[in-house]
Design a protein around this motif. Structure first.
Motif, PDB file in Angstrom:
ATOM      1  N   GLU A 181       0.825  -1.210   0.000  1.00  0.00           N
ATOM      2  CA  GLU A 181       0.000   0.000   0.000  1.00  0.00           C
ATOM      3  C   GLU A 181       0.860   1.262   0.000  1.00  0.00           C
ATOM      4  OE1 GLU A 181      -3.961   1.610   2.259  1.00  0.00           O
ATOM      5  OE2 GLU A 181      -2.311   0.923   3.524  1.00  0.00           O
ATOM      6  N   LEU A 182       1.934   1.260   0.779  1.00  0.00           N
ATOM      7  CA  LEU A 182       2.763   2.454   0.916  1.00  0.00           C
ATOM      8  C   LEU A 182       3.727   2.654  -0.251  1.00  0.00           C
ATOM      9  CD1 LEU A 182       3.654   2.325   4.728  1.00  0.00           C
ATOM     10  CD2 LEU A 182       1.960   3.785   3.592  1.00  0.00           C
ATOM     11  N   TYR A 183       4.326   1.571  -0.722  1.00  0.00           N
ATOM     12  CA  TYR A 183       5.409   1.702  -1.706  1.00  0.00           C
ATOM     13  C   TYR A 183       5.202   0.870  -2.968  1.00  0.00           C
ATOM     14  CZ  TYR A 183       7.511   3.444   2.584  1.00  0.00           C
ATOM     15  OH  TYR A 183       7.743   4.132   3.758  1.00  0.00           O
ATOM     16  N   GLY A 184       4.072   0.181  -3.066  1.00  0.00           N
ATOM     17  CA  GLY A 184       3.825  -0.646  -4.226  1.00  0.00           C
ATOM     18  C   GLY A 184       4.499  -2.005  -4.116  1.00  0.00           C
ATOM     19  N   LYS A 185       4.314  -2.819  -5.130  1.00  0.00           N
ATOM     20  CA  LYS A 185       4.844  -4.178  -5.100  1.00  0.00           C
ATOM     21  C   LYS A 185       6.183  -4.326  -5.821  1.00  0.00           C
ATOM     22  CE  LYS A 185       0.187  -6.201  -5.029  1.00  0.00           C
ATOM     23  NZ  LYS A 185      -0.744  -7.152  -5.696  1.00  0.00           N
ATOM     24  N   ASP A 186       6.579  -3.285  -6.535  1.00  0.00           N
ATOM     25  CA  ASP A 186       7.791  -3.375  -7.330  1.00  0.00           C
ATOM     26  C   ASP A 186       9.007  -2.891  -6.541  1.00  0.00           C
ATOM     27  OD1 ASP A 186       9.394  -3.915  -9.469  1.00  0.00           O
ATOM     28  OD2 ASP A 186       8.878  -2.094 -10.597  1.00  0.00           O
ATOM     29  N   ASN A 187       9.364  -3.614  -5.494  1.00  0.00           N
ATOM     30  CA  ASN A 187      10.533  -3.261  -4.689  1.00  0.00           C
ATOM     31  C   ASN A 187      11.045  -4.517  -3.976  1.00  0.00           C
ATOM     32  OD1 ASN A 187       9.210  -3.218  -1.781  1.00  0.00           O
ATOM     33  ND2 ASN A 187       7.852  -2.016  -3.113  1.00  0.00           N
ATOM     34  N   VAL A 188      12.305  -4.485  -3.593  1.00  0.00           N
ATOM     35  CA  VAL A 188      12.959  -5.658  -3.022  1.00  0.00           C
ATOM     36  C   VAL A 188      12.374  -6.054  -1.675  1.00  0.00           C
ATOM     37  CG1 VAL A 188      15.157  -6.589  -2.194  1.00  0.00           C
ATOM     38  CG2 VAL A 188      15.107  -5.206  -4.260  1.00  0.00           C
ATOM     39  N   LEU A 189      12.000  -5.069  -0.856  1.00  0.00           N
ATOM     40  CA  LEU A 189      11.462  -5.392   0.466  1.00  0.00           C
ATOM     41  C   LEU A 189      10.149  -6.156   0.349  1.00  0.00           C
ATOM     42  CD1 LEU A 189      11.769  -5.247   3.492  1.00  0.00           C
ATOM     43  CD2 LEU A 189      10.661  -2.991   3.472  1.00  0.00           C
ATOM     44  N   TYR A 190       9.306  -5.764  -0.591  1.00  0.00           N
ATOM     45  CA  TYR A 190       8.055  -6.503  -0.794  1.00  0.00           C
ATOM     46  C   TYR A 190       8.356  -7.942  -1.240  1.00  0.00           C
ATOM     47  CZ  TYR A 190       3.502  -7.910  -2.548  1.00  0.00           C
ATOM     48  OH  TYR A 190       2.336  -8.595  -2.769  1.00  0.00           O
TER      49      TYR A 190
END
Length: 233
Positions: A181-190
């Protein structure tokens, strides 16, 4: 040639398969975010833990069906021996549903309905967690006596496998929902969150399969099978 079939061997096989799937998923994440290759002849989506209808989903679904079969078998044997059997059949139905859910993503459709109805956000961005958590609480209350009636080592393994599974299915799903929700799904942490989620679910089911096989060996005195050539015998 000697072949031994035992709960430990089945657990070991499952752990090897899970390790392979984990490595393939991690290599896909590295390829996508550090080398800008997110397909590689279809191999990356084929092993991506976040996607449906691929190899990890197939493995998880088969493992859950296998659990359902084992639970049904225990139920039938207990019924024949005039022991308590209905709780085992109840568990078999639950795991059969989880297997269907794994393939068809029933919980994802429930997310949309629950999120819109209760205006869920943050950790409850994936709002299916709310009704499933409520169902889990009801399940725990109904099965409390059943759990304490099990042999103590088996009861402990039930709790361990369940804790591993739930910590992934619900715990990391909450973290992943907030991140999405905060940063989207396109990132390493997700990617880290959904990898931990799926990994713990697989490990929980693998330990539960071991638990059920061990229960069958100890209670019914079978499932520990050795096959050897006549010369060796």
């Amino acid at each position: 040639m000697r072949f031994e079939f035992s709960p430990k061997e089945v657990l070991k096989l499952n752990l090897y398969l899970i390790l392979f799937l984990l490595c393939a998923n991690v290599l896909g994440i590295i390829s996508k975010y550090y080398f800008d290759h997110d397909y590689v002849y279809g191999l990356i989506p084929l092993f991506d833990f976040s996607l449906e209808r691929n190899i990890p989903t197939l493995y998880s679904s088969i493992a859950l069906v296998f659990v359902s079969i084992l639970l049904s078998l225990i139920g039938f044997i207990n019924k024949k021996l005039t022991f308590s059997y209905l709780p085992w059949f109840g568990l078999a139905l639950i795991f059969l549903f989880l297997s269907i859910d794994e393939i068809h993503g029933i919980h994802e459709n429930l997310t949309i309905i629950t999120r819109n109805t209760f205006n869920m956000s943050g950790f409850f961005y994936y709002a299916w967690v709310l009704p499933y958590s409520a169902a889990l609480m009801v399940f725990m209350i109904l099965y409390l006596k059943f759990l304490f009636d099990l042999p103590k080592p088996i009861m402990i393994l039930f709790l361990v496998s369940g804790s591993i599974f739930v910590s992934g299915a619900i715990g990391f799903e909450l973290l992943g929902g907030r991140q999405a929700e905060l940063y989207g799904k396109d990132n390493v942490l997700y990617c880290f969150f959904y990898t931990c989620e799926e990994l713990l679910e697989m490990l929980g089911v693998a330990v539960f399969i071991y638990t059920l096989l061990r229960y069958m060996v100890e209670q019914f005195k079978f499932m520990a099978i050795t096959v050897a050539n006549k010369k060796e015998a």
